[in-house]
Design a protein around this motif. Sequence first.
Motif, PDB file in Angstrom:
ATOM      1  N   LEU C 170       0.811  -1.225   0.000  1.00  0.00           N
ATOM      2  CA  LEU C 170       0.000   0.000   0.000  1.00  0.00           C
ATOM      3  C   LEU C 170       0.841   1.271   0.000  1.00  0.00           C
ATOM      4  CD1 LEU C 170      -2.958  -0.827   2.420  1.00  0.00           C
ATOM      5  CD2 LEU C 170      -3.041  -0.485  -0.043  1.00  0.00           C
ATOM      6  N   ASP C 173       1.031   3.270  -3.308  1.00  0.00           N
ATOM      7  CA  ASP C 173      -0.269   3.880  -3.600  1.00  0.00           C
ATOM      8  C   ASP C 173      -0.585   5.031  -2.658  1.00  0.00           C
ATOM      9  OD1 ASP C 173      -0.585   2.184  -5.660  1.00  0.00           O
ATOM     10  OD2 ASP C 173      -2.395   1.188  -4.920  1.00  0.00           O
ATOM     11  N   MET C 174      -0.140   4.908  -1.441  1.00  0.00           N
ATOM     12  CA  MET C 174      -0.348   5.994  -0.500  1.00  0.00           C
ATOM     13  C   MET C 174       0.324   7.259  -1.013  1.00  0.00           C
ATOM     14  SD  MET C 174       1.023   6.250   3.387  1.00  0.00           S
ATOM     15  CE  MET C 174       2.687   6.674   2.894  1.00  0.00           C
ATOM     16  N   GLY C 177      -1.463   8.445  -4.153  1.00  0.00           N
ATOM     17  CA  GLY C 177      -2.781   8.966  -3.811  1.00  0.00           C
ATOM     18  C   GLY C 177      -2.702  10.374  -3.241  1.00  0.00           C
ATOM     19  N   LEU C 181      -4.429  13.715  -4.809  1.00  0.00           N
ATOM     20  CA  LEU C 181      -5.286  14.622  -4.055  1.00  0.00           C
ATOM     21  C   LEU C 181      -4.810  16.062  -4.192  1.00  0.00           C
ATOM     22  CD1 LEU C 181      -7.731  14.581  -2.264  1.00  0.00           C
ATOM     23  CD2 LEU C 181      -6.237  14.287  -0.283  1.00  0.00           C
ATOM     24  N   LEU C 201       4.809  10.216   7.124  1.00  0.00           N
ATOM     25  CA  LEU C 201       3.995   9.036   6.844  1.00  0.00           C
ATOM     26  C   LEU C 201       4.841   7.834   6.433  1.00  0.00           C
ATOM     27  CD1 LEU C 201       1.088  10.671   4.803  1.00  0.00           C
ATOM     28  CD2 LEU C 201       1.083  10.047   7.232  1.00  0.00           C
ATOM     29  N   VAL C 205       5.754   4.460   8.843  1.00  0.00           N
ATOM     30  CA  VAL C 205       5.136   3.181   8.490  1.00  0.00           C
ATOM     31  C   VAL C 205       6.195   2.110   8.280  1.00  0.00           C
ATOM     32  CG1 VAL C 205       3.945   1.943   6.624  1.00  0.00           C
ATOM     33  CG2 VAL C 205       3.023   4.103   7.500  1.00  0.00           C
ATOM     34  N   GLN C 211       2.325  -3.366  13.413  1.00  0.00           N
ATOM     35  CA  GLN C 211       1.055  -3.344  14.163  1.00  0.00           C
ATOM     36  C   GLN C 211       0.201  -4.563  13.864  1.00  0.00           C
ATOM     37  OE1 GLN C 211       2.219  -0.377  16.103  1.00  0.00           O
ATOM     38  NE2 GLN C 211       0.054  -0.747  16.389  1.00  0.00           N
ATOM     39  N   THR C 212       0.554  -5.266  12.830  1.00  0.00           N
ATOM     40  CA  THR C 212      -0.343  -6.352  12.408  1.00  0.00           C
ATOM     41  C   THR C 212      -0.368  -7.506  13.400  1.00  0.00           C
ATOM     42  OG1 THR C 212       1.448  -7.298  11.110  1.00  0.00           O
ATOM     43  CG2 THR C 212      -0.122  -5.878   9.962  1.00  0.00           C
ATOM     44  N   LYS C 217     -10.228  -6.206  15.296  1.00  0.00           N
ATOM     45  CA  LYS C 217     -11.047  -7.422  15.265  1.00  0.00           C
ATOM     46  C   LYS C 217     -11.567  -7.715  13.850  1.00  0.00           C
ATOM     47  CE  LYS C 217     -15.492  -5.223  16.042  1.00  0.00           C
ATOM     48  NZ  LYS C 217     -16.660  -5.041  16.901  1.00  0.00           N
TER      49      LYS C 217
ATOM     50  N   ARG D  96      -8.884   2.319  17.875  1.00  0.00           N
ATOM     51  CA  ARG D  96      -9.220   1.168  17.039  1.00  0.00           C
ATOM     52  C   ARG D  96     -10.726   0.887  17.057  1.00  0.00           C
ATOM     53  NH1 ARG D  96      -5.183  -3.365  17.318  1.00  0.00           N
ATOM     54  NH2 ARG D  96      -4.379  -2.138  15.574  1.00  0.00           N
ATOM     55  N   ASP D 100     -13.140   0.713  13.860  1.00  0.00           N
ATOM     56  CA  ASP D 100     -14.013  -0.444  13.630  1.00  0.00           C
ATOM     57  C   ASP D 100     -15.458   0.009  13.439  1.00  0.00           C
ATOM     58  OD1 ASP D 100     -12.071  -2.359  13.651  1.00  0.00           O
ATOM     59  OD2 ASP D 100     -12.221  -2.743  15.802  1.00  0.00           O
ATOM     60  N   GLU D 104     -17.869  -0.429  10.194  1.00  0.00           N
ATOM     61  CA  GLU D 104     -19.170  -1.088  10.200  1.00  0.00           C
ATOM     62  C   GLU D 104     -20.271  -0.155   9.701  1.00  0.00           C
ATOM     63  OE1 GLU D 104     -20.275  -3.964  13.749  1.00  0.00           O
ATOM     64  OE2 GLU D 104     -18.096  -3.766  13.335  1.00  0.00           O
ATOM     65  N   ARG D 146     -12.461  14.811   5.257  1.00  0.00           N
ATOM     66  CA  ARG D 146     -11.333  15.160   6.127  1.00  0.00           C
ATOM     67  C   ARG D 146     -11.763  15.373   7.566  1.00  0.00           C
ATOM     68  NH1 ARG D 146      -9.583  18.977   2.297  1.00  0.00           N
ATOM     69  NH2 ARG D 146      -7.863  18.128   1.086  1.00  0.00           N
ATOM     70  N   VAL D 171      -2.643  12.722   7.647  1.00  0.00           N
ATOM     71  CA  VAL D 171      -3.295  11.411   7.760  1.00  0.00           C
ATOM     72  C   VAL D 171      -4.653  11.355   7.049  1.00  0.00           C
ATOM     73  CG1 VAL D 171      -4.219   9.708   9.367  1.00  0.00           C
ATOM     74  CG2 VAL D 171      -2.019  10.804   9.836  1.00  0.00           C
ATOM     75  N   ILE D 176      -7.886   9.645   2.156  1.00  0.00           N
ATOM     76  CA  ILE D 176      -8.718  10.097   1.039  1.00  0.00           C
ATOM     77  C   ILE D 176      -8.000   9.840  -0.283  1.00  0.00           C
ATOM     78  CG2 ILE D 176      -9.761  12.114  -0.036  1.00  0.00           C
ATOM     79  CD1 ILE D 176     -10.012  13.295   2.831  1.00  0.00           C
ATOM     80  N   LEU D 178      -5.850   7.578  -1.028  1.00  0.00           N
ATOM     81  CA  LEU D 178      -5.881   6.162  -1.389  1.00  0.00           C
ATOM     82  C   LEU D 178      -7.225   5.779  -2.003  1.00  0.00           C
ATOM     83  CD1 LEU D 178      -3.865   4.718   1.577  1.00  0.00           C
ATOM     84  CD2 LEU D 178      -3.506   4.077  -0.817  1.00  0.00           C
ATOM     85  N   PHE D 193     -10.538  -3.456   1.886  1.00  0.00           N
ATOM     86  CA  PHE D 193      -9.476  -2.508   1.532  1.00  0.00           C
ATOM     87  C   PHE D 193      -9.271  -1.492   2.647  1.00  0.00           C
ATOM     88  CE2 PHE D 193      -8.531   1.701  -0.309  1.00  0.00           C
ATOM     89  CZ  PHE D 193      -7.229   1.462  -0.723  1.00  0.00           C
ATOM     90  N   ARG D 195      -9.867  -1.725   5.748  1.00  0.00           N
ATOM     91  CA  ARG D 195      -9.225  -2.285   6.931  1.00  0.00           C
ATOM     92  C   ARG D 195      -7.700  -2.385   6.740  1.00  0.00           C
ATOM     93  NH1 ARG D 195     -11.425  -4.688  10.896  1.00  0.00           N
ATOM     94  NH2 ARG D 195     -13.328  -5.177   9.750  1.00  0.00           N
ATOM     95  N   ARG D 196      -7.311  -2.753   5.550  1.00  0.00           N
ATOM     96  CA  ARG D 196      -5.865  -2.821   5.287  1.00  0.00           C
ATOM     97  C   ARG D 196      -5.231  -1.446   5.425  1.00  0.00           C
ATOM     98  NH1 ARG D 196      -4.416  -4.750  -0.173  1.00  0.00           N
ATOM     99  NH2 ARG D 196      -2.303  -4.475   0.656  1.00  0.00           N
ATOM    100  N   VAL D 197      -5.918  -0.443   4.913  1.00  0.00           N
ATOM    101  CA  VAL D 197      -5.379   0.908   5.031  1.00  0.00           C
ATOM    102  C   VAL D 197      -5.182   1.274   6.492  1.00  0.00           C
ATOM    103  CG1 VAL D 197      -5.886   3.358   4.674  1.00  0.00           C
ATOM    104  CG2 VAL D 197      -6.343   1.700   2.850  1.00  0.00           C
ATOM    105  N   ASP D 199      -4.975  -0.793   9.162  1.00  0.00           N
ATOM    106  CA  ASP D 199      -4.017  -1.649   9.868  1.00  0.00           C
ATOM    107  C   ASP D 199      -2.588  -1.431   9.395  1.00  0.00           C
ATOM    108  OD1 ASP D 199      -5.946  -2.732  11.432  1.00  0.00           O
ATOM    109  OD2 ASP D 199      -6.201  -4.571  10.258  1.00  0.00           O
ATOM    110  N   ASP D 200      -2.421  -1.324   8.085  1.00  0.00           N
ATOM    111  CA  ASP D 200      -1.064  -1.281   7.551  1.00  0.00           C
ATOM    112  C   ASP D 200      -0.464   0.113   7.504  1.00  0.00           C
ATOM    113  OD1 ASP D 200      -1.552  -3.919   7.199  1.00  0.00           O
ATOM    114  OD2 ASP D 200      -1.372  -3.942   5.010  1.00  0.00           O
ATOM    115  N   LEU D 201      -1.333   1.117   7.427  1.00  0.00           N
ATOM    116  CA  LEU D 201      -0.781   2.460   7.289  1.00  0.00           C
ATOM    117  C   LEU D 201      -1.160   3.387   8.436  1.00  0.00           C
ATOM    118  CD1 LEU D 201      -1.420   3.037   3.472  1.00  0.00           C
ATOM    119  CD2 LEU D 201       0.712   2.329   4.576  1.00  0.00           C
ATOM    120  N   LEU D 203      -2.660   3.059  11.530  1.00  0.00           N
ATOM    121  CA  LEU D 203      -2.286   2.763  12.910  1.00  0.00           C
ATOM    122  C   LEU D 203      -0.763   2.779  13.109  1.00  0.00           C
ATOM    123  CD1 LEU D 203      -5.009   0.154  13.904  1.00  0.00           C
ATOM    124  CD2 LEU D 203      -4.841   2.582  14.474  1.00  0.00           C
TER     125      LEU D 203
END
Lengths: 219, 219, 219, 219
Positions: C170, C173-174, C177, C181, C201, C205, C211-212, C217, D96, D100, D104, D146, D171, D176, D178, D193, D195-197, D199-201, D203
Amino acid sequence: MTAFTDTDPQHVDPSPGRGRPRDPNLDAAILHAALEGLIEHGYDRLSMDEIAVRAQVGKGAVYRRWPSKAELVVDAIVMWRLARSPVAVPDTGSLRGDFDAALEAMPDMDEADGAMFAVLLGLLTAASRDSELTAALDANLLELARSTIRDVLERAVRRGEIEPGRDLSLVPDMMIGLNLLRIVAGQPIDREFFRRVIDDLVLPVLLGPDQTTTPSKRE
Amino acid sequence: MTAFTDTDPQHVDPSPGRGRPRDPNLDAAILHAALEGLIEHGYDRLSMDEIAVRAQVGKGAVYRRWPSKAELVVDAIVMWRLARSPVAVPDTGSLRGDFDAALEAMPDMDEADGAMFAVLLGLLTAASRDSELTAALDANLLELARSTIRDVLERAVRRGEIEPGRDLSLVPDMMIGLNLLRIVAGQPIDREFFRRVIDDLVLPVLLGPDQTTTPSKRE
Amino acid sequence: MTAFTDTDPQHVDPSPGRGRPRDPNLDAAILHAALEGLIEHGYDRLSMDEIAVRAQVGKGAVYRRWPSKAELVVDAIVMWRLARSPVAVPDTGSLRGDFDAALEAMPDMDEADGAMFAVLLGLLTAASRDSELTAALDANLLELARSTIRDVLERAVRRGEIEPGRDLSLVPDMMIGLNLLRIVAGQPIDREFFRRVIDDLVLPVLLGPDQTTTPSKRE
Amino acid sequence: MTAFTDTDPQHVDPSPGRGRPRDPNLDAAILHAALEGLIEHGYDRLSMDEIAVRAQVGKGAVYRRWPSKAELVVDAIVMWRLARSPVAVPDTGSLRGDFDAALEAMPDMDEADGAMFAVLLGLLTAASRDSELTAALDANLLELARSTIRDVLERAVRRGEIEPGRDLSLVPDMMIGLNLLRIVAGQPIDREFFRRVIDDLVLPVLLGPDQTTTPSKRE
DNA sequence: AGCTAATCGAGACGGTACGTCGAGTCTTCTC
DNA sequence: GAGAAGACTCGACGTACCGTCTCGATTAGCT
């Protein structure tokens, strides 16, 4: 669509009691605005919005008085026509004298008149699809001219200058038709032309021998 | 705007060679489409879109040839007029005979012709603001009729039926003007009417005594 | 529609034998004309006619090479992109050093570039309905940027600067992206901004703890 | 062209006494018609005529409110965006947890939304030449996203989850950006997607060590 | 050299949408 | 109610652009 046959341009005043009465000044204001616009732009390019603005009037006031642009413009032209000439030719005692008097009474055409003639023609033709409009124009403008000429002719018949039996019904139309053609061709209608019409066509027809005794063959 | 005076309806071919040439079939297709629409709806209700659709042509192809609806319609009418009659009146040996022949050769007006006259008139009016357009119509339509009548008259003069010195220049216009008036008034132009014009007006003028020897007073 | 994936903008030269061969100079002339027009007017207001005139070329020559305006413009932008930057970032021995080098190699944006970015965005979005066009742009422009960044990251992984197990997919792409913007918002993409992206950023990262191990959840 | 910045899509009500007021229902009807057409055909294939017909409105009424197709469509999208989501993320007590919850609450993208995104992007591009339009879109769409993210981050800072001194301004734009890239590339924006953003970026950046203590060299 | 075939600039072609404008109607508020 | 103002629907106007097609004129390779 009785508008055109009324002498008074405005239409029925339905219930003269209740509510605010129509402002009579507006009739004239609208007609004059229409006339001005007509001279400036011609029929096609004249818009009802412009008329309303020129007359400082809402479009409602216009449509309350005339049901369409065409009919408003017809009335505007009738007004112009009526304000222009006395139409009655004095009895001078002779046919030629009457024609001479008519010629002299004939007003000089100014620029606005030329434009007006063009417009008038435009109207006649625009009207050709609308039989009511055609009839109205016929009654108001053509008949007006016809009857003037007819008066002169009838006086001459009474005086004995013209043989009594002659069918003269085409003579007024001949004169009017020639004028119409001049308008179409964009040529001026002046005294010189009118005199030629009278000398070369009208008087020969009226005073010449009756040709109907030897008519062309009928099938 | 030399379009109208050309015999050929299409306009200048600017640089012959470069680029795809205009499809000459389209000129005719568009003119015919215009004519059909004109007869069906009249000038006002005829739309350029409809013409294009009828002719199976893009609007661009129309506007590439004619700059406005009015000018296209003029050309359409000119085409119609040219395709309609040879107009030549045969020499029968006498003035009355020539007129009789002309009457007999006169085509019966069908419905389309009536509509066409109305449209034509409408065009004259629309043209009244545009002097070039007026001139074009004059040259193409009125002059055509004038010359036909003039031919007949000149033959009669040569035969000695009409006195040689007479000024006959107004006679054709008189006949045309009367027709114009009929069109304006929405009345039919039939043989009956034409015969009356000839018998009651034209022949008396031509064959009667010359009134110009005693003209009305000149100021 | 293989146009975009070719390095060479022009398409297949089907039968190299018969007939006059295409003038290779025209490809470039058309692309440059398209580019100029694009900068001046933007995608929507740019017309194929104008491109042809600018390039002194017939429209046929354009459509012989590109099947539509959209695809021509894409190639024009790809050409611009390719001519602009070396893209390869030298290996300086450290992640931060590589980024610094990239920053220094980054060309200053002039006015045309700004316009170009805007156009580019326009294209991306205009393309969004056409999946092939989208794919082509993606392959030619986005993937170009992605791979450059990916190279730098992979070197850092090999050096041990970044933990080997991390999913870094990612990160490019970050960065892209964020630039996108900026373009959308009409803000400049300068070194100052790019440095903040890297410091605030990208490096956190890449160099921070994974963090994974304690993911949010999953349902 | 202050239209876009107004919450209310319609423009200035110039003199609120004279004349018939604009029918407020038409604003909505036109916007909805535009939206429907946009989803069905996309920006390019959407015609103003169709919008007018769909909204049962004359074209005049459309152009009285918006000066061009582009600006109408912008307002239509703004309306769509505003009607779509309250956007507020509930305070769950942890960073987190908030993410989440946002995930949802995130609506499933239906087909229309996908089309809408594409259109929206198309608009951004069309807007790229018009700085006011760009600004309007920025203010209405991007800033909305934003601020939602900023709220979540600020809560986390207040809770002490994020070190107080951190510059977090990039941030939201990262997230946005992405999404923007996904839209450009025609890929779906789904929960997976997102969630990956996070978790991976997101957080790692927020919770990892502050890298700014050892920044890259400044020239 | 002649023949064939694809190229070239130029520009007309069908189709479609644009944004404007006009006619006649309707709706507000003011007098 | 009439009045001014101006919004309303409907529909035509003339323009512009796209992508295609057709001219005459080149410009190659092949016979």
